[in-house]
Design a protein around this motif. Structure first.
Motif, PDB file in Angstrom:
ATOM      1  N   SER A 130       0.801  -1.074   0.024  1.00  0.00           N
ATOM      2  CA  SER A 130       0.130  -0.200  -0.013  1.00  0.00           C
ATOM      3  C   SER A 130       1.002   1.299   0.006  1.00  0.00           C
ATOM      4  O   SER A 130       2.120   1.277   0.482  1.00  0.00           O
ATOM      5  N   ASN A 131       0.215   2.394  -0.573  1.00  0.00           N
ATOM      6  CA  ASN A 131       0.955   3.696  -0.716  1.00  0.00           C
ATOM      7  C   ASN A 131       0.016   4.533   0.589  1.00  0.00           C
ATOM      8  O   ASN A 131       0.236   5.676   0.622  1.00  0.00           O
ATOM      9  N   ASN A 132      -1.044   4.065   1.152  1.00  0.00           N
ATOM     10  CA  ASN A 132      -1.746   4.763   1.921  1.00  0.00           C
ATOM     11  C   ASN A 132      -1.198   4.652   3.609  1.00  0.00           C
ATOM     12  O   ASN A 132      -1.335   3.675   4.137  1.00  0.00           O
ATOM     13  N   GLY A 133      -0.786   6.020   3.893  1.00  0.00           N
ATOM     14  CA  GLY A 133      -0.477   5.883   5.242  1.00  0.00           C
ATOM     15  C   GLY A 133      -1.018   5.478   6.342  1.00  0.00           C
ATOM     16  O   GLY A 133      -0.833   4.745   7.317  1.00  0.00           O
ATOM     17  N   ALA A 134      -2.356   5.610   6.270  1.00  0.00           N
ATOM     18  CA  ALA A 134      -3.290   5.282   7.338  1.00  0.00           C
ATOM     19  C   ALA A 134      -3.415   3.902   7.443  1.00  0.00           C
ATOM     20  O   ALA A 134      -3.593   3.096   8.359  1.00  0.00           O
ATOM     21  N   THR A 135      -3.484   3.106   6.095  1.00  0.00           N
ATOM     22  CA  THR A 135      -3.660   1.682   6.009  1.00  0.00           C
ATOM     23  C   THR A 135      -2.398   1.043   6.602  1.00  0.00           C
ATOM     24  O   THR A 135      -2.486   0.107   7.212  1.00  0.00           O
TER      25      THR A 135
ATOM     26  N   TYR B  53     -11.804  12.032   9.921  1.00  0.00           N
ATOM     27  CA  TYR B  53     -12.458  13.124   9.470  1.00  0.00           C
ATOM     28  C   TYR B  53     -12.073  13.685   8.089  1.00  0.00           C
ATOM     29  O   TYR B  53     -12.761  14.337   7.137  1.00  0.00           O
ATOM     30  N   THR B  54     -10.617  13.704   7.928  1.00  0.00           N
ATOM     31  CA  THR B  54      -9.972  14.397   6.794  1.00  0.00           C
ATOM     32  C   THR B  54      -9.937  13.382   5.563  1.00  0.00           C
ATOM     33  O   THR B  54      -9.843  13.619   4.227  1.00  0.00           O
ATOM     34  N   GLY B  55      -9.737  12.097   5.711  1.00  0.00           N
ATOM     35  CA  GLY B  55      -9.595  11.084   4.710  1.00  0.00           C
ATOM     36  C   GLY B  55      -8.245  11.016   4.150  1.00  0.00           C
ATOM     37  O   GLY B  55      -7.467  10.132   3.769  1.00  0.00           O
ATOM     38  N   ASP B  56      -7.421  12.179   4.403  1.00  0.00           N
ATOM     39  CA  ASP B  56      -6.013  12.296   3.878  1.00  0.00           C
ATOM     40  C   ASP B  56      -5.163  12.899   4.885  1.00  0.00           C
ATOM     41  O   ASP B  56      -5.637  13.309   6.066  1.00  0.00           O
ATOM     42  N   GLY B  57      -3.701  13.003   4.635  1.00  0.00           N
ATOM     43  CA  GLY B  57      -2.792  13.882   5.493  1.00  0.00           C
ATOM     44  C   GLY B  57      -2.155  12.883   6.453  1.00  0.00           C
ATOM     45  O   GLY B  57      -1.514  13.531   7.328  1.00  0.00           O
ATOM     46  N   SER B  58      -2.074  11.650   6.510  1.00  0.00           N
ATOM     47  CA  SER B  58      -1.568  10.638   7.627  1.00  0.00           C
ATOM     48  C   SER B  58       0.058  11.111   7.231  1.00  0.00           C
ATOM     49  O   SER B  58       0.692  10.933   8.327  1.00  0.00           O
ATOM     50  N   LYS B  59       0.711  10.948   6.061  1.00  0.00           N
ATOM     51  CA  LYS B  59       1.957  11.107   5.791  1.00  0.00           C
ATOM     52  C   LYS B  59       2.404  12.325   6.136  1.00  0.00           C
ATOM     53  O   LYS B  59       3.518  12.577   6.735  1.00  0.00           O
TER      54      LYS B  59
ATOM     55  N   SER C 264      -9.128  23.147   4.346  1.00  0.00           N
ATOM     56  CA  SER C 264      -9.566  22.708   5.712  1.00  0.00           C
ATOM     57  C   SER C 264      -8.785  21.790   6.339  1.00  0.00           C
ATOM     58  O   SER C 264      -8.429  21.452   7.417  1.00  0.00           O
ATOM     59  N   VAL C 265      -8.251  20.745   5.107  1.00  0.00           N
ATOM     60  CA  VAL C 265      -7.526  19.523   5.501  1.00  0.00           C
ATOM     61  C   VAL C 265      -6.086  20.052   5.903  1.00  0.00           C
ATOM     62  O   VAL C 265      -5.716  19.590   7.086  1.00  0.00           O
ATOM     63  N   LYS C 266      -5.828  20.957   5.268  1.00  0.00           N
ATOM     64  CA  LYS C 266      -4.128  21.312   5.720  1.00  0.00           C
ATOM     65  C   LYS C 266      -4.260  21.877   7.329  1.00  0.00           C
ATOM     66  O   LYS C 266      -3.531  21.680   8.133  1.00  0.00           O
ATOM     67  N   PHE C 267      -5.323  22.923   7.373  1.00  0.00           N
ATOM     68  CA  PHE C 267      -5.495  23.540   8.808  1.00  0.00           C
ATOM     69  C   PHE C 267      -5.810  22.391   9.768  1.00  0.00           C
ATOM     70  O   PHE C 267      -5.187  22.381  10.969  1.00  0.00           O
ATOM     71  N   HIS C 268      -6.622  21.319   9.671  1.00  0.00           N
ATOM     72  CA  HIS C 268      -6.875  20.416  10.449  1.00  0.00           C
ATOM     73  C   HIS C 268      -5.741  19.302  10.745  1.00  0.00           C
ATOM     74  O   HIS C 268      -5.489  19.223  11.902  1.00  0.00           O
TER      75      HIS C 268
ATOM     76  N   LYS D  31     -13.856  12.505   0.630  1.00  0.00           N
ATOM     77  CA  LYS D  31     -13.813  13.220   1.614  1.00  0.00           C
ATOM     78  C   LYS D  31     -13.207  14.762   1.502  1.00  0.00           C
ATOM     79  O   LYS D  31     -13.527  15.437   2.088  1.00  0.00           O
ATOM     80  N   SER D  32     -11.937  14.658   0.763  1.00  0.00           N
ATOM     81  CA  SER D  32     -11.363  15.857   0.565  1.00  0.00           C
ATOM     82  C   SER D  32     -12.353  16.767  -0.292  1.00  0.00           C
ATOM     83  O   SER D  32     -12.315  18.083   0.118  1.00  0.00           O
ATOM     84  N   LEU D  33     -13.042  16.183  -1.109  1.00  0.00           N
ATOM     85  CA  LEU D  33     -13.861  17.127  -1.970  1.00  0.00           C
ATOM     86  C   LEU D  33     -14.965  17.740  -0.998  1.00  0.00           C
ATOM     87  O   LEU D  33     -15.385  19.077  -1.159  1.00  0.00           O
ATOM     88  N   TYR D  34     -15.580  16.959  -0.209  1.00  0.00           N
ATOM     89  CA  TYR D  34     -16.311  17.565   1.023  1.00  0.00           C
ATOM     90  C   TYR D  34     -15.920  18.329   1.674  1.00  0.00           C
ATOM     91  O   TYR D  34     -16.419  19.544   2.053  1.00  0.00           O
ATOM     92  N   LEU D  35     -14.535  18.402   1.844  1.00  0.00           N
ATOM     93  CA  LEU D  35     -13.913  19.286   3.051  1.00  0.00           C
ATOM     94  C   LEU D  35     -13.571  20.758   2.425  1.00  0.00           C
ATOM     95  O   LEU D  35     -13.178  21.487   3.059  1.00  0.00           O
ATOM     96  N   SER D  36     -13.479  20.589   0.967  1.00  0.00           N
ATOM     97  CA  SER D  36     -13.143  21.648   0.211  1.00  0.00           C
ATOM     98  C   SER D  36     -14.139  22.703  -0.127  1.00  0.00           C
ATOM     99  O   SER D  36     -13.949  23.748  -0.442  1.00  0.00           O
ATOM    100  N   ILE D  37     -15.554  22.192   0.304  1.00  0.00           N
ATOM    101  CA  ILE D  37     -16.601  23.163  -0.064  1.00  0.00           C
ATOM    102  C   ILE D  37     -17.122  23.531   1.326  1.00  0.00           C
ATOM    103  O   ILE D  37     -17.379  22.913   2.443  1.00  0.00           O
TER     104      ILE D  37
END
Length: 558
Positions: free
Chosen positions: A51-56, A81-87, A526-530, A403-409
């Motif tokens: 995998s390349n997914n950090g959370a996984t 919450y964010t779906g991304d950003g683990s790395k 919002s993802v970056k801030f979180h 999730k990133s799409l949802y948090l971008s709006i």
């Protein structure tokens, strides 16, 4: 160094926390960025995970050290919450701990805690304001094309580290086709919210030749077959009800209808009671032209025979989540109690069609809800990949992207009713470590203006940490391996000069400097801030903890 006391308490110093975070960072650092490498893990049971997914990767680990478990739990909570950003989370945390270990001693722990608290309360809001000034805002109502392009850019940013560019563009086209951009702002936001919160119900994983073959279906798929099915009655107009309890119901002793099956006479009365109840239910359905019953519980063979004689189709053993999402989509109520005389209007669902389909060799039912007041539901995604493992990986990547799409709006309400309706806006930041480079530059300048040692030191530590994250990305995407440090410093000088003229540069797939807005690589603000907020919250917890009790085994860090 490991300090212990005679009471079984192990002292946790800065270096030990740094070692643990560095160990976790080493697992995912080479996978950071669009050219990131895959990580192969072998579990204790012999299962191989690529995998390349950090959370996984982090969730698959069996970590013994308390600090390591604390970090992984914080990452898991954040990615829910964010779906991304683990790395970025672990990279930023490791960089901060490295600079803290270099600049502070154990005796200065109180001073460090005050500095972290001051940054969170006073400096971080200023950093957010500065970043938002450099962000890009697009409104669905005023500029639909730019809003759609913003969605494409966010999807591209999330999926680029996992798939080739051509595959990414195919997936972007497939995902965007599930959304209706002609909806009013509040309904569009509801549509994105529905698929984000119920993504597993709107996706079907199938084995196929390529990821690019993923497609969509226009209606909702119930992954169950018909118990009874009548083609002629379900082709054009369908009226149906959803049951969440058995038709036979529960016989209450308070009603004096409790039957103890001790004699043949009692058994006969019990069967007659059940038969009358089922026939009454079928008659209610016939009177109100109900031609389909969807049940989350099993329906007995005798009940199926009764419905068959009344030309009523049945789908039973439906997942409760499917029943709930249909209820939300149609804005109708499920039936949890036996009706007295008839179904209410709020309990009768309407669909334009309900047909049997075969997906991946499995019989399913395709339902197309219709009628007034219908929620803005999305299409069903059919995810295709050569193996089950690759299907799961595709599911994880797309869920992260949604999730990133949802948090971008966000929905911007007018200040007064006279100004008009609410507007749905997309707020994004250029990718390619533009955010980290911008924050580093801002904090470096801010630290030079302050004379108080605590404030300036923490700002400098964060500035260096953000710069370290950008350096890691540059290392992973740069094609040449020689003189990388010198190359990075030269590019950093160019970036700082460009920022004076409000031009914000980042690293593309080849490590060259580009305006990421023009490259179509955007990330939700919002993802970056979180992520930064979660890192600082965890950092404060770790710094406030100076001892551990109950650690049995000595931790080996390689």
């Amino acid at each position: 160094m490991e300090n212990t006391t005679g009471t079984g308490l192990k002292l946790l110093d800065f270096s030990k926390s740094l070692q643990v975070s560095k160990s976790l960072e080493s697992l995912v650092s080479r996978g950071f960025g669009p050219q990131g490498l895959q990580t192969l893990l072998a579990t204790s049971t012999g299962q191989v995970l690529i995998s390349n997914n950090g959370a996984t990767i982090f969730n698959a680990l069996n970590i013994g050290h308390p600090v390591g478990r604390l970090i992984v739990k914080a990452i898991d909570k954040m990615t829910q919450y964010t779906g991304d950003g683990s790395k970025i989370f672990i990279l930023t945390l490791s960089q901060i701990l490295q600079h803290i270990d270099y600049r502070y001693t154990e005796n200065e722990r109180g001073q460090l805690l005050r500095a972290i608290s001051h940054f969170t309360q006073h400096i971080f809001p200023l950093l957010q304001q500065h970043a938002l000034k450099c962000s890009k805002t697009c409104s669905l109502d005023s500029d639909k094309e730019a809003f759609c392009d913003s969605f494409k850019s966010v999807l591209r940013s999330v999926m680029s580290p996992h798939y080739p560019a051509r595959t990414v563009e195919c997936l972007i086209s497939t995902v965007l086709s599930t959304f209706n951009f002609d909806l009013p702002s509040h309904l569009f936001l509801e549509q994105v919210s529905i698929i984000t919160q119920n993504f597993n119900l709107f996706t079907i994983k199938t084995i196929g030749p390529s990821v690019s073959d993923s497609t969509t279906l226009d209606s909702f798929i119930i992954q169950r077959d018909f118990g009874i099915y009548f083609d002629t009655y379900l082709s054009d107009h369908v009226r149906f009800v959803i049951l969440t309890s058995a038709i036979e119901g529960q016989i209450n002793s308070e009603d004096q209808e409790s039957i103890h099956l001790s004699t043949n006479n009692s058994l006969r009365k019990f069967m007659e009671y059940q038969r009358r109840r089922i026939e009454k239910f079928a008659q209610i359905c016939t009177n109100q032209k109900i031609n389909l019953i969807i049940s989350s519980t099993g329906i007995t063979k005798y009940s199926l025979q009764v419905f068959h004689s009344n030309n009523i189709s049945v789908i039973h053993y439906v997942e409760e989540e499917d029943a709930e999402i249909l209820s939300q989509m149609c804005r109708k109520d499920v039936i949890s109690e036996f009706p007295r005389d008839e179904f209410s209007v709020k309990e009768i669902f309407v669909a334009s069609s309900c047909v049997r389909v075969i997906i991946n060799g499995k019989p399913c039912v395709q339902v197309t809800p219709c009628g007034e007041g219908l929620a803005p539901y999305t299409k069903t995604l059919v995810l295709t990949a050569p193996t089950e493992g690759l299907c799961r990986q595709l599911y994880t990547v797309l869920h992260k992207a949604i999730k990133s799409l949802y948090l971008s709006i966000n929905l911007v309400h007018p200040r007064t009713q006279i100004l008009g309706k609410s507007s749905c806006e997309s707020v994004t930041m250029p990718g390619g470590s533009t955010f980290e480079l911008m924050c580093s530059n801002f904090l470096f300048k801010w630290s030079k203006k302050k004379t108080k040692c605590e404030e300036s030191q923490m700002a400098e530590i964060l500035a260096d940490a953000f710069l370290g994250v950008a350096r890691t990305l540059h290392r992973n995407v740069t094609e040449t391996t020689q003189n990388q440090t010198r190359d990075f410093l030269l590019k950093l000088s160019t970036i700082r000069e460009a920022s004076i003229g409000d031009q914000f540069l980042g690293f593309d797939r080849r490590g060259t400097l580009q305006e990421m807005y023009k490259e179509g690589i955007l990330e939700p603000c919002s993802v970056k801030f979180h992520v930064v907020s979660c890192v600082m919250e965890l950092l404060y917890t770790i710094m406030k903890t100076d001892g551990m009790i109950g650690t049995k085994n000595k931790v080996t860090v390689s």
